[in-house]
Design an enzyme around this catalytic site. Sequence first.
Site, PDB file in Angstrom:
ATOM      1  N   MET A 194       0.844  -1.195   0.000  1.00  0.00           N
ATOM      2  CA  MET A 194       0.000   0.000   0.000  1.00  0.00           C
ATOM      3  C   MET A 194       0.884   1.251   0.000  1.00  0.00           C
ATOM      4  SD  MET A 194      -2.895  -0.862   2.857  1.00  0.00           S
ATOM      5  CE  MET A 194      -2.820  -2.400   3.694  1.00  0.00           C
ATOM      6  N   PHE A 220       8.788   0.154   2.132  1.00  0.00           N
ATOM      7  CA  PHE A 220       8.639  -0.385   3.495  1.00  0.00           C
ATOM      8  C   PHE A 220       7.817  -1.673   3.496  1.00  0.00           C
ATOM      9  CE2 PHE A 220       8.243   4.413   4.585  1.00  0.00           C
ATOM     10  CZ  PHE A 220       9.610   4.595   4.559  1.00  0.00           C
ATOM     11  N   THR A 271       6.873  -5.250   4.140  1.00  0.00           N
ATOM     12  CA  THR A 271       7.264  -6.410   4.951  1.00  0.00           C
ATOM     13  C   THR A 271       7.151  -7.673   4.099  1.00  0.00           C
ATOM     14  OG1 THR A 271       6.435  -5.288   6.910  1.00  0.00           O
ATOM     15  CG2 THR A 271       6.750  -7.669   7.096  1.00  0.00           C
ATOM     16  N   PRO A 296      -9.070  -3.221  10.083  1.00  0.00           N
ATOM     17  CA  PRO A 296      -9.301  -3.541  11.500  1.00  0.00           C
ATOM     18  C   PRO A 296      -8.620  -4.841  11.934  1.00  0.00           C
ATOM     19  CG  PRO A 296     -11.320  -2.705  10.549  1.00  0.00           C
ATOM     20  CD  PRO A 296     -10.331  -2.859   9.409  1.00  0.00           C
ATOM     21  N   GLU A 331      -5.901  -6.095  10.633  1.00  0.00           N
ATOM     22  CA  GLU A 331      -4.468  -5.808  10.692  1.00  0.00           C
ATOM     23  C   GLU A 331      -4.135  -5.077  12.003  1.00  0.00           C
ATOM     24  OE1 GLU A 331      -2.845  -3.925   7.215  1.00  0.00           O
ATOM     25  OE2 GLU A 331      -0.933  -3.496   8.192  1.00  0.00           O
ATOM     26  N   ARG A 332      -4.997  -4.154  12.387  1.00  0.00           N
ATOM     27  CA  ARG A 332      -4.720  -3.364  13.599  1.00  0.00           C
ATOM     28  C   ARG A 332      -4.903  -4.201  14.857  1.00  0.00           C
ATOM     29  NH1 ARG A 332      -7.211   1.782  10.383  1.00  0.00           N
ATOM     30  NH2 ARG A 332      -5.253   2.093   9.267  1.00  0.00           N
ATOM     31  N   HIS A 345      17.267  -2.282  33.488  1.00  0.00           N
ATOM     32  CA  HIS A 345      18.439  -3.107  33.186  1.00  0.00           C
ATOM     33  C   HIS A 345      19.740  -2.297  33.272  1.00  0.00           C
ATOM     34  CE1 HIS A 345      15.724  -6.252  31.721  1.00  0.00           C
ATOM     35  NE2 HIS A 345      16.763  -7.048  31.662  1.00  0.00           N
ATOM     36  N   GLY A 346      19.642  -0.998  33.551  1.00  0.00           N
ATOM     37  CA  GLY A 346      20.852  -0.181  33.620  1.00  0.00           C
ATOM     38  C   GLY A 346      21.605  -0.238  32.297  1.00  0.00           C
ATOM     39  N   ASN A 377      -0.139   6.211  14.884  1.00  0.00           N
ATOM     40  CA  ASN A 377      -1.019   6.505  16.033  1.00  0.00           C
ATOM     41  C   ASN A 377      -1.786   7.813  15.830  1.00  0.00           C
ATOM     42  OD1 ASN A 377      -0.106   4.153  17.058  1.00  0.00           O
ATOM     43  ND2 ASN A 377       0.652   4.996  19.001  1.00  0.00           N
TER      44      ASN A 377
HETATM   45  C1  LIG Z   1       9.168  -1.647   9.252  1.00  0.00           C
HETATM   46  C2  LIG Z   1       7.974  -1.205   8.454  1.00  0.00           C
HETATM   47  C3  LIG Z   1       7.183  -2.155   7.831  1.00  0.00           C
HETATM   48  C4  LIG Z   1       6.081  -1.751   7.056  1.00  0.00           C
HETATM   49  N1  LIG Z   1       5.352  -2.696   6.374  1.00  0.00           N
HETATM   50  C5  LIG Z   1       4.442  -2.277   5.443  1.00  0.00           C
HETATM   51  C6  LIG Z   1       3.816  -3.215   4.565  1.00  0.00           C
HETATM   52  O1  LIG Z   1       4.038  -4.431   4.654  1.00  0.00           O
HETATM   53  N2  LIG Z   1       2.960  -2.726   3.630  1.00  0.00           N
HETATM   54  C7  LIG Z   1       2.680  -1.398   3.493  1.00  0.00           C
HETATM   55  O2  LIG Z   1       1.910  -1.029   2.623  1.00  0.00           O
HETATM   56  N3  LIG Z   1       3.250  -0.483   4.332  1.00  0.00           N
HETATM   57  C8  LIG Z   1       4.128  -0.900   5.280  1.00  0.00           C
HETATM   58  N4  LIG Z   1       4.731   0.022   6.100  1.00  0.00           N
HETATM   59  C9  LIG Z   1       4.421   1.440   5.919  1.00  0.00           C
HETATM   60  C10 LIG Z   1       3.674   2.077   7.072  1.00  0.00           C
HETATM   61  O3  LIG Z   1       2.354   1.603   7.144  1.00  0.00           O
HETATM   62  C11 LIG Z   1       3.779   3.592   6.872  1.00  0.00           C
HETATM   63  O4  LIG Z   1       5.121   3.938   7.174  1.00  0.00           O
HETATM   64  C12 LIG Z   1       2.810   4.386   7.711  1.00  0.00           C
HETATM   65  O5  LIG Z   1       1.502   4.173   7.266  1.00  0.00           O
HETATM   66  C13 LIG Z   1       3.113   5.900   7.669  1.00  0.00           C
HETATM   67  O6  LIG Z   1       3.254   6.350   6.361  1.00  0.00           O
HETATM   68  P1  LIG Z   1       4.563   7.227   5.973  1.00  0.00           P
HETATM   69  O7  LIG Z   1       5.752   6.492   6.451  1.00  0.00           O
HETATM   70  O8  LIG Z   1       4.483   7.554   4.536  1.00  0.00           O
HETATM   71  O9  LIG Z   1       4.431   8.544   6.829  1.00  0.00           O
HETATM   72  P2  LIG Z   1       3.638   9.869   6.409  1.00  0.00           P
HETATM   73  O10 LIG Z   1       2.300   9.500   5.887  1.00  0.00           O
HETATM   74  O11 LIG Z   1       4.527  10.699   5.557  1.00  0.00           O
HETATM   75  O12 LIG Z   1       3.457  10.568   7.823  1.00  0.00           O
HETATM   76  C14 LIG Z   1       4.545  11.254   8.462  1.00  0.00           C
HETATM   77  C15 LIG Z   1       4.065  11.745   9.830  1.00  0.00           C
HETATM   78  O13 LIG Z   1       2.956  12.623   9.649  1.00  0.00           O
HETATM   79  C16 LIG Z   1       1.873  12.173  10.438  1.00  0.00           C
HETATM   80  N5  LIG Z   1       0.603  12.463   9.777  1.00  0.00           N
HETATM   81  C17 LIG Z   1       0.225  12.158   8.514  1.00  0.00           C
HETATM   82  N6  LIG Z   1      -1.035  12.537   8.293  1.00  0.00           N
HETATM   83  C18 LIG Z   1      -1.481  13.094   9.448  1.00  0.00           C
HETATM   84  C19 LIG Z   1      -2.718  13.665   9.882  1.00  0.00           C
HETATM   85  N7  LIG Z   1      -3.782  13.715   9.066  1.00  0.00           N
HETATM   86  N8  LIG Z   1      -2.804  14.107  11.153  1.00  0.00           N
HETATM   87  C20 LIG Z   1      -1.752  14.035  11.990  1.00  0.00           C
HETATM   88  N9  LIG Z   1      -0.563  13.508  11.649  1.00  0.00           N
HETATM   89  C21 LIG Z   1      -0.434  13.030  10.401  1.00  0.00           C
HETATM   90  C22 LIG Z   1       2.072  10.668  10.596  1.00  0.00           C
HETATM   91  O14 LIG Z   1       1.388  10.181  11.726  1.00  0.00           O
HETATM   92  C23 LIG Z   1       3.578  10.605  10.732  1.00  0.00           C
HETATM   93  O15 LIG Z   1       3.919  10.876  12.065  1.00  0.00           O
HETATM   94  C24 LIG Z   1       5.771  -0.376   6.937  1.00  0.00           C
HETATM   95  C25 LIG Z   1       6.563   0.574   7.598  1.00  0.00           C
HETATM   96  C26 LIG Z   1       7.654   0.179   8.335  1.00  0.00           C
HETATM   97  C27 LIG Z   1       8.511   1.232   8.986  1.00  0.00           C
END
Ligand SMILES: Cc1cc2nc3c(=O)[nH]c(=O)nc-3n(C[C@H](O)[C@H](O)[C@H](O)COP(=O)(O)OP(=O)(O)OC[C@H]3O[C@@H](n4cnc5c(N)ncnc54)[C@H](O)[C@@H]3O)c2cc1C
Length: 381
Positions: free
Chosen positions: A127, A158, A160, A242, A244-245, A340-341, A368
């Site tokens: 996604m 990103f 997985t 839901p 997934e979460r 654990h220091g 979050n």
């Molecule tokens: C180790 C790892 C594994 C992952 N695995 C997968 C996978 O298998 N498949 C997949 O599709 N994705 C995967 N992801 C992607 C992950 O779901 C996204 O990183 C995540 O959804 C955030 O998107 P972004 O990194 O583009 O951050 P951005 O969308 O650029 O957001 C950056 C910051 O802005 C904040 N933000 C954005 N919009 C708002 C808003 N409206 N209000 C307040 N704050 C906001 C976000 O909370 C974040 O703090 C993975 C990520 C990691 C790090």
Amino acid sequence: MKRAIYDEDHEAFRASVKEFVDRSVTPHAEEHLEAKGLPRDFWLEAGKQGLLGLEVPEQYGGMGAGDYRFNAVLTEELSKVNASLPSCVGIHSDIVAPYLVELTTEEQRQRWLPGVASGELLTAIGMTEPSGGSDLAALKTTAVRDGDQWVLSGSKTFITNGYSADLVVVAARTSPEKKAKGITLFGVSTSLPGFSRGRKLDKVGQPESDTAELFFEDLRLTDDDVVGELDQGFIHMMQNLPQERLNCAVSNLAHAKQILAETIVYAQERKAFGQGIGSFQHNKFLLAELVTQIDVTQSFVDECVLAHTRAELTPIDAAKAKWWTSQVQNDVLDHCVQLHGGYGFMNEYRVARAWKDARVSKIWAGSNEIMKELIGRDLGL
Ligand SMILES: Cc1cc2nc3c(=O)[nH]c(=O)nc-3n(C[C@H](O)[C@H](O)[C@H](O)COP(=O)(O)OP(=O)(O)OC[C@H]3O[C@@H](n4cnc5c(N)ncnc54)[C@H](O)[C@@H]3O)c2cc1C
């Protein structure tokens, strides 16, 4: 507090997962770390043990459990080992599998599901894109109609299991003018011309999971590769998020609970000023607070698991469970490191690795902030 959500069948399944972990995971933990991923033998063993096909109906080689509590038991046991394992297995069997079971044609089920259950067809879901993950409706990867084919172009990041996957469920824009209502899901075989992957990404934590960038260059697909309804991909994702979460919530809590239990033992054994560090009132009260936080959170997560088993879990409750457990996990593990220091800052200690592994739980599967946005919107704000 005694948990009331599991019966004898769930506990028997838990015993078989534990046996699998002892036999096929623990002895190879260092190899998984060095390889930055799980070898195919791991997946085949897990498939043989019946762990990958909980969602897959029996006629396609799965267990067809139809009871989310089995998924939760599997996630809990894997989370006791480390946070990577439930993530990799969860993406395959708890997150991608429902798309392939619920949204597919008979031909697609026969093509994909037996391999999903056996571990011969490893899956991932794409996604997120380099340009953004939170605003899914703005994704840029396109699938353009050309005769009776689709031409897929773009990239995901990103992802997985991305480095090893054989099949990736990819969200692509099929109707450019329609934003959220113009996205379609495709089952993309990674052996097709036009598919390539970048390197395994170098993450802060969870080194055992492979996370990769994927590229699609004029990759040709047919209607038989469409998963679900044309232009309904966004809705399909919203319907599946839901689960997934909830998977994340179960994992977050089980991981934190395990490391906290190990930290309590450490606090009993580690001495300072001639006494166990856990016996200082500050630490005793802190540990009392942390176990309370875990136990109270467990009740909410168990209610969510039960609700999902009855197909009644709301997206809002799933969002609450996801953000809350990831916050609790990070708070608890930070205190565990402190207790654990200096050893808590050493990579060879589980607590240090768990602390790093946990950080991403506040970012992925919908950050979050996005979870709070959903909950806030539901309040009419
Ligand atoms: C180790 C790892 C594994 C992952 N695995 C997968 C996978 O298998 N498949 C997949 O599709 N994705 C995967 N992801 C992607 C992950 O779901 C996204 O990183 C995540 O959804 C955030 O998107 P972004 O990194 O583009 O951050 P951005 O969308 O650029 O957001 C950056 C910051 O802005 C904040 N933000 C954005 N919009 C708002 C808003 N409206 N209000 C307040 N704050 C906001 C976000 O909370 C974040 O703090 C993975 C990520 C990691 C790090």
